[in-house]
Design a protein around this motif. Structure first.
Motif, PDB file in Angstrom:
ATOM      1  N   ALA A 295    -109.899  24.526 -52.968  1.00  0.00           N
ATOM      2  CA  ALA A 295    -111.345  24.612 -53.163  1.00  0.00           C
ATOM      3  C   ALA A 295    -111.727  25.814 -54.013  1.00  0.00           C
ATOM      4  N   MET A 296    -111.027  26.918 -53.809  1.00  0.00           N
ATOM      5  CA  MET A 296    -111.322  28.131 -54.573  1.00  0.00           C
ATOM      6  C   MET A 296    -111.051  27.917 -56.061  1.00  0.00           C
ATOM      7  N   ARG A 297    -109.890  27.360 -56.388  1.00  0.00           N
ATOM      8  CA  ARG A 297    -109.558  27.124 -57.790  1.00  0.00           C
ATOM      9  C   ARG A 297    -110.507  26.103 -58.422  1.00  0.00           C
ATOM     10  N   LEU A 298    -110.862  25.103 -57.639  1.00  0.00           N
ATOM     11  CA  LEU A 298    -111.764  24.076 -58.141  1.00  0.00           C
ATOM     12  C   LEU A 298    -113.136  24.647 -58.476  1.00  0.00           C
ATOM     13  N   GLU A 299    -113.657  25.493 -57.595  1.00  0.00           N
ATOM     14  CA  GLU A 299    -114.979  26.067 -57.866  1.00  0.00           C
ATOM     15  C   GLU A 299    -114.954  26.992 -59.076  1.00  0.00           C
ATOM     16  N   ALA A 300    -113.851  27.716 -59.250  1.00  0.00           N
ATOM     17  CA  ALA A 300    -113.715  28.567 -60.439  1.00  0.00           C
ATOM     18  C   ALA A 300    -113.713  27.720 -61.706  1.00  0.00           C
ATOM     19  N   ALA A 301    -113.020  26.607 -61.672  1.00  0.00           N
ATOM     20  CA  ALA A 301    -112.984  25.718 -62.829  1.00  0.00           C
ATOM     21  C   ALA A 301    -114.362  25.142 -63.122  1.00  0.00           C
ATOM     22  N   ARG A 302    -115.063  24.745 -62.057  1.00  0.00           N
ATOM     23  CA  ARG A 302    -116.404  24.179 -62.246  1.00  0.00           C
ATOM     24  C   ARG A 302    -117.337  25.194 -62.902  1.00  0.00           C
ATOM     25  N   LEU A 303    -117.308  26.423 -62.435  1.00  0.00           N
ATOM     26  CA  LEU A 303    -118.174  27.456 -63.001  1.00  0.00           C
ATOM     27  C   LEU A 303    -117.821  27.749 -64.454  1.00  0.00           C
ATOM     28  N   MET A 304    -116.529  27.725 -64.781  1.00  0.00           N
ATOM     29  CA  MET A 304    -116.141  27.970 -66.169  1.00  0.00           C
ATOM     30  C   MET A 304    -116.625  26.839 -67.072  1.00  0.00           C
ATOM     31  N   VAL A 305    -116.503  25.603 -66.596  1.00  0.00           N
ATOM     32  CA  VAL A 305    -116.969  24.458 -67.381  1.00  0.00           C
ATOM     33  C   VAL A 305    -118.476  24.527 -67.597  1.00  0.00           C
ATOM     34  N   TYR A 306    -119.233  24.800 -66.539  1.00  0.00           N
ATOM     35  CA  TYR A 306    -120.688  24.871 -66.670  1.00  0.00           C
ATOM     36  C   TYR A 306    -121.099  26.028 -67.582  1.00  0.00           C
ATOM     37  N   THR A 307    -120.390  27.151 -67.494  1.00  0.00           N
ATOM     38  CA  THR A 307    -120.695  28.291 -68.363  1.00  0.00           C
ATOM     39  C   THR A 307    -120.465  27.928 -69.827  1.00  0.00           C
ATOM     40  N   ALA A 308    -119.343  27.264 -70.097  1.00  0.00           N
ATOM     41  CA  ALA A 308    -119.058  26.857 -71.477  1.00  0.00           C
ATOM     42  C   ALA A 308    -120.114  25.889 -71.983  1.00  0.00           C
ATOM     43  N   ALA A 309    -120.507  24.941 -71.130  1.00  0.00           N
ATOM     44  CA  ALA A 309    -121.522  23.967 -71.529  1.00  0.00           C
ATOM     45  C   ALA A 309    -122.864  24.641 -71.780  1.00  0.00           C
ATOM     46  N   ALA A 310    -123.249  25.578 -70.917  1.00  0.00           N
ATOM     47  CA  ALA A 310    -124.521  26.277 -71.100  1.00  0.00           C
ATOM     48  C   ALA A 310    -124.522  27.103 -72.378  1.00  0.00           C
TER      49      ALA A 310
END
Length: 349
Positions: A295-310
């Motif tokens: 879950a920890m790695r997954l949330e880090a990946a999600r935040l990185m993806v959203y940051t890149a998209a933003a």
């Protein structure tokens, strides 16, 4: 949802949360039931396409002036993520619709956009992106496909490979060399229609996964297209190709996040039900640590993806690193999480 690049670092706006709830409900009800059959039969997920079109989620990135919803990059990633959570193949419908049209949106004329984008938004057509060749994958600038002006038309010769959704798409953004002496500055971008004379599907790849999304080889044999189907000026195609990737790599990161989330959800449900040595395996600390790490790695990946998209939505310069990093990191996390999920399911994995 439309055109809002201002995202709180820790909390998505309410409209994005509502979007997630809507696409998750749709995915679980109308896409998930067919996912196993799609994979086993290696068939295109027509049910998913129909559901996404009916709900307007097939290409929400298309600008409003071209009959689309004009959704921002984070919203598009959320749609892709939630579809991928139940079916990786189906998630490539909205993902590749964006990939196949991003160059046009960034650099095309309004006239060409009007030719193509309304049909994508309406779900009457899909789009694909054709850059790679057998001998020009990572070294895309060494491509051999050629395009020559002939009167008012362009004539293309060559081939492209590993084209996602090839054969089901109507429109293809194709990179071809127009001036061999200029290297990368001699590459131009074109829009090819599936019915253009001289265009054909040369074959399909046999894959280990995501089997419902066809991966095709394209052939151009004196393929003649109208002169107004060039994107931007001659020689700007490679720049368009790279800008396209900067804006769309986070979408593949979103696909990876969705696949990982789906695997984690299945694993958590399983460990709560499976009993060994007189208690649920979820009660063993070693299992808890493993799930927490996933879950920890997954949330880090999600935040990185959203940051890149933003950052892409804000039009920031130098997107290359963050967009590539988000795709790479999320893909690695998806491999780790899905592998761990198989281990947690034991013999049922």
């Amino acid at each position: 949802m439309a055109g809002n690049p201002d995202f709180d670092l820790f909390q998505l706006p309410a409209e994005h949360q509502e979007l997630r709830a809507a696409i998750r409900g749709l995915s679980e009800k109308e896409i998930a039931p067919y996912a196993k059959d799609v994979d086993e039969k290696e068939r295109f997920p027509q049910e998913a396409l129909d559901a996404l079109v009916a709900s307007g989620f097939n290409a929400i990135h298309v600008p409003e002036e071209f009959d689309g919803q004009g959704a921002d990059s984070v919203a598009t990633c959320i749609v892709i993520e939630e579809v991928a959570r139940v079916c990786g193949s189906s998630s490539l419908i909205p993902a590749v619709n964006k990939l196949g049209t991003m160059g046009l949106i960034l650099s095309g004329s309004d006239e060409l956009k009007r030719q193509v984008l309304p049909s994508i938004a309406a779900g009457e057509a899909m789009a694909s992106y054709a850059l790679s060749e057998r001998e020009a994958g990572s070294d895309a600038a060494s491509m051999r496909t050629r395009a020559k002006a002939d009167g008012d038309d362009w004539v293309l010769n060559g081939g492209k490979c590993w084209i996602t959704n090839g054969g089901v798409s109507t429109w293809y953004t194709v990179m071809a060399v127009t001036d061999p002496d200029k290297g990368a500055n001699g590459i131009s971008a074109f829009i090819v229609h599936k019915d253009d004379p001289g265009f054909s599907i040369a074959g399909y790849e046999h894959k280990l996964g995501i089997k419902g999304s066809p991966t095709a080889e394209l052939a151009f044999e004196n393929c003649r297209i109208p002169g107004d189907r060039i994107i931007g000026e001659p020689g700007t195609g490679f720049k368009t190709a790279l800008q396209t990737l900067d804006h769309t790599r986070p979408t593949i990161g979103a696909q990876a996040v969705g696949i990982a989330q789906g695997a984690l959800d299945v694993a958590i449900d399983y460990v709560k039900e499976r009993k060994q040595f007189g208690k649920r395996i979820a009660d063993f600390q070693a299992i808890q640590f493993m799930v927490a790490d996933m879950a920890m790695r997954l949330e880090a990946a999600r935040l990185m993806v959203y940051t890149a998209a933003a950052r892409a939505e804000r039009g920031e310069k130098n997107l290359g690193f963050i967009s590539s990093a988000s795709k790479c990191f999320a893909s690695d996390v998806a491999m780790d999480v899905t592998t761990d999920a198989v281990q947690l399911l034991g013999g049922a994995g």
